[in-house]
Design an enzyme around this catalytic site. Structure first.
Site, PDB file in Angstrom:
ATOM      1  N   CYS A 122       0.834  -1.213   0.000  1.00 33.86           N
ATOM      2  CA  CYS A 122       0.000   0.000   0.000  1.00 33.86           C
ATOM      3  C   CYS A 122       0.863   1.256   0.000  1.00 33.86           C
ATOM      4  O   CYS A 122       1.686   1.458   0.884  1.00 33.86           O
ATOM      5  CB  CYS A 122      -0.917   0.001   1.226  1.00 33.86           C
ATOM      6  SG  CYS A 122      -1.847   1.534   1.370  1.00 33.86           S
ATOM      7  N   CYS A 132       0.307   3.562   3.358  1.00 32.18           N
ATOM      8  CA  CYS A 132       0.770   3.175   4.691  1.00 32.18           C
ATOM      9  C   CYS A 132       2.105   3.869   4.947  1.00 32.18           C
ATOM     10  O   CYS A 132       2.812   4.223   4.009  1.00 32.18           O
ATOM     11  CB  CYS A 132       0.944   1.659   4.759  1.00 32.18           C
ATOM     12  SG  CYS A 132      -0.599   0.757   5.062  1.00 32.18           S
ATOM     13  N   HIS A 140      -4.253   1.176   8.008  1.00 29.30           N
ATOM     14  CA  HIS A 140      -4.776   0.670   6.733  1.00 29.30           C
ATOM     15  C   HIS A 140      -6.179   0.087   6.869  1.00 29.30           C
ATOM     16  O   HIS A 140      -7.000   0.192   5.956  1.00 29.30           O
ATOM     17  CB  HIS A 140      -3.818  -0.400   6.193  1.00 29.30           C
ATOM     18  CG  HIS A 140      -4.148  -0.883   4.820  1.00 29.30           C
ATOM     19  ND1 HIS A 140      -3.634  -0.276   3.683  1.00 29.30           N
ATOM     20  CD2 HIS A 140      -4.950  -1.885   4.390  1.00 29.30           C
ATOM     21  CE1 HIS A 140      -4.117  -0.901   2.616  1.00 29.30           C
ATOM     22  NE2 HIS A 140      -4.912  -1.886   3.008  1.00 29.30           N
ATOM     23  N   ASN A 185     -13.973   9.058  -1.957  1.00 29.95           N
ATOM     24  CA  ASN A 185     -14.641   7.921  -2.579  1.00 29.95           C
ATOM     25  C   ASN A 185     -14.380   6.765  -1.648  1.00 29.95           C
ATOM     26  O   ASN A 185     -13.233   6.478  -1.330  1.00 29.95           O
ATOM     27  CB  ASN A 185     -14.014   7.568  -3.928  1.00 29.95           C
ATOM     28  CG  ASN A 185     -14.233   8.648  -4.971  1.00 29.95           C
ATOM     29  OD1 ASN A 185     -15.223   9.350  -4.934  1.00 29.95           O
ATOM     30  ND2 ASN A 185     -13.303   8.769  -5.893  1.00 29.95           N
ATOM     31  N   HIS A 195      -6.788   1.803   1.490  1.00 30.33           N
ATOM     32  CA  HIS A 195      -6.380   2.630   2.641  1.00 30.33           C
ATOM     33  C   HIS A 195      -7.322   3.848   2.778  1.00 30.33           C
ATOM     34  O   HIS A 195      -7.623   4.495   1.778  1.00 30.33           O
ATOM     35  CB  HIS A 195      -4.939   3.101   2.420  1.00 30.33           C
ATOM     36  CG  HIS A 195      -4.299   3.638   3.649  1.00 30.33           C
ATOM     37  ND1 HIS A 195      -3.300   2.973   4.323  1.00 30.33           N
ATOM     38  CD2 HIS A 195      -4.538   4.773   4.352  1.00 30.33           C
ATOM     39  CE1 HIS A 195      -2.947   3.695   5.388  1.00 30.33           C
ATOM     40  NE2 HIS A 195      -3.681   4.788   5.417  1.00 30.33           N
ATOM     41  N   HIS A 240      -8.630   7.143   2.639  1.00 24.63           N
ATOM     42  CA  HIS A 240      -8.064   8.377   2.085  1.00 24.63           C
ATOM     43  C   HIS A 240      -9.106   9.110   1.259  1.00 24.63           C
ATOM     44  O   HIS A 240     -10.119   8.542   0.857  1.00 24.63           O
ATOM     45  CB  HIS A 240      -6.838   8.079   1.218  1.00 24.63           C
ATOM     46  CG  HIS A 240      -7.176   7.473  -0.125  1.00 24.63           C
ATOM     47  ND1 HIS A 240      -7.611   6.176  -0.270  1.00 24.63           N
ATOM     48  CD2 HIS A 240      -7.150   7.995  -1.372  1.00 24.63           C
ATOM     49  CE1 HIS A 240      -7.839   5.924  -1.553  1.00 24.63           C
ATOM     50  NE2 HIS A 240      -7.578   7.008  -2.251  1.00 24.63           N
ATOM     51  N   GLN A 265      -9.383  12.778  -1.594  1.00 29.68           N
ATOM     52  CA  GLN A 265      -8.604  13.513  -2.572  1.00 29.68           C
ATOM     53  C   GLN A 265      -9.042  14.969  -2.597  1.00 29.68           C
ATOM     54  O   GLN A 265     -10.134  15.305  -2.129  1.00 29.68           O
ATOM     55  CB  GLN A 265      -8.819  12.927  -3.971  1.00 29.68           C
ATOM     56  CG  GLN A 265      -8.409  11.476  -4.092  1.00 29.68           C
ATOM     57  CD  GLN A 265      -8.576  10.997  -5.520  1.00 29.68           C
ATOM     58  OE1 GLN A 265      -7.941  11.508  -6.433  1.00 29.68           O
ATOM     59  NE2 GLN A 265      -9.440  10.034  -5.716  1.00 29.68           N
TER      60      GLN A 265
HETATM   61 ZN   LIG Z   1      -2.326   1.293   3.656  1.00 30.59          ZN
END
Ligand SMILES: [Zn+2]
Length: 367
Positions: A70, A73, A134, A174, A185, A187, A189
């Protein structure tokens, strides 16, 4: 909030946001990365007037890597990711495969042709890592951590709005493979657009018409009306109100407004910021319970959703109200809403769940 800026190996900016002074931030990025070549351009559809971003260089981007590779991470145990430090709270960095970038070259030819208007895809795309964990999700963050994300969004809105040519700053998340998320993970944007997005442009138009017809602000009138009618209300705070819109497009869709109209995140007061995490986390947790609570037809995977901040564009943005639109493409525990011929072909939505029923369900699954 403590902010530490750093650079990745290919020159991209990385910013750490910590709620307290961290032990260490700013470890050097040792990866052999070459600066990416950005070739984004924006083209105007002469028929609809909408801008389309053409970013052909993005085809090679990372697609659902295994969890042990990932890129979001922290870098640990000799494995290097996009975050060189061994831990972080919230981290924001420039996307390695941006749809929009400051150094995008001007497109060739066609200058002055009204049927073929093309401009450089200037702007910026950033990735916001909500947590170093994660396996977590935004809904699983505690209030202090969610507040740190709000502070990061606010910081980025202020900085990106000031960049040359940026017309609108869009922070979003999203969530879920169903939405097309390429990295598991937690997150979000941020896009700094060189134009007002089509949805925002339509809102600006509607608000101008409402002002001309009534002398009042469209969003203030709308929020007053929804606050006076409990049918579609999802939750109300001292400073924020969440409701299902009268003409919701998605099976479950909630709009969250500060009660006092402001144009963007930078204009929120401390009291409004302080209340936001509790309200937003509650909405996300209700979304996760929509299809798993008793009576929902059995357990389902976490609810996929899109969470979208609407902020005023630089030009003609005076009437726009900051608000967040949160919606899921899931209709039932095992059915998704697909955008097919009617929606994708004509931009005309058909919603299978009445907004009043959706609001009732969203109240039922309250914490
Ligand atoms: Zn991750």
């Amino acid at each position: 909030m403590i902010r530490t800026t750093s650079k990745l190996a290919d020159g991209r900016e990385l910013i750490y946001f910590d709620s307290d002074v961290p032990a260490h931030r700013g470890t050097a990025d040792l990866r052999p990365l070459e600066a990416p070549a950005n070739r984004s351009e924006i083209r105007r559809d002469a028929v609809t007037g909408a801008w389309v971003t053409v970013a052909a260089h993005r085809q090679a981007r990372t697609y659902q890597p295994p969890a042990d590779e990932c890129p979001l991470c922290p870098s640990r145990d000799g494995r290097f990711s996009e975050i060189p430090d061994a831990d972080y709270q919230v981290a924001v960095f420039e996307n390695r495969f941006p749809s929009l970038a400051a150094d995008s070259p001007a497109p060739e030819g066609a200058a002055g042709d009204p049927l073929r208007t093309a401009l450089a895809g200037t702007g910026r795309c950033e990735v916001v890592c909500f947590t170093s964990d994660h396996q977590s999700s935004f809904a699983a963050l505690d209030e202090a951590h969610a507040r740190l994300v709000l502070d990061a969004w606010t910081d980025r809105t202020a900085e990106l709005s000031a960049l040359p040519g940026v017309e609108q700053v869009y922070c979003f998340e999203n969530r879920g493979a169903e939405i097309g998320v390429t990295l598991a993970h937690p997150h979000g944007q941020i896009y700094a657009f060189p134009f007002a997005t089509p949805r925002t442009a339509r809102m600006v138009e509607q608000a101008a018409k409402h002002r001309a017809a009534t002398g009042r602000n469209l969003f203030e009138d709308l929020l007053d009306a929804e606050r006076g009618d409990p049918r579609r209300t999802v939750l109300t705070g001292r400073h924020w109100t969440a409701f299902v819109p009268f003409a919701a497009r998605w099976p479950y869709e909630v709009h969250l407004y500060p009660n006092r109209r402001v144009g963007d995140l930078t204009q929120l007061t401390e009291a409004e910021r302080a209340e936001f995490p509790g309200v937003y986390l509650e909405l996300l947790r209700r979304f996760d319970r929509l299809f798993t609570a008793p009576g929902a037809g059995g357990p389902a995977a976490p609810t996929p959703y899109i969470s979208a901040w609407h902020q005023a564009p630089a030009t003609n943005g005076a009437e726009l109200a900051l608000h967040l639109e949160l919606f899921t493409v899931r209709r039932t525990a095992d059915k998704l809403k697909y955008l097919a011929g009617v929606e994708s072909g004509m931009d005309a939505f058909v919603n299978d769940v009445s907004p009043e029923t959706a609001a009732e369900r969203l109240r039922e699954v309250a914490s």
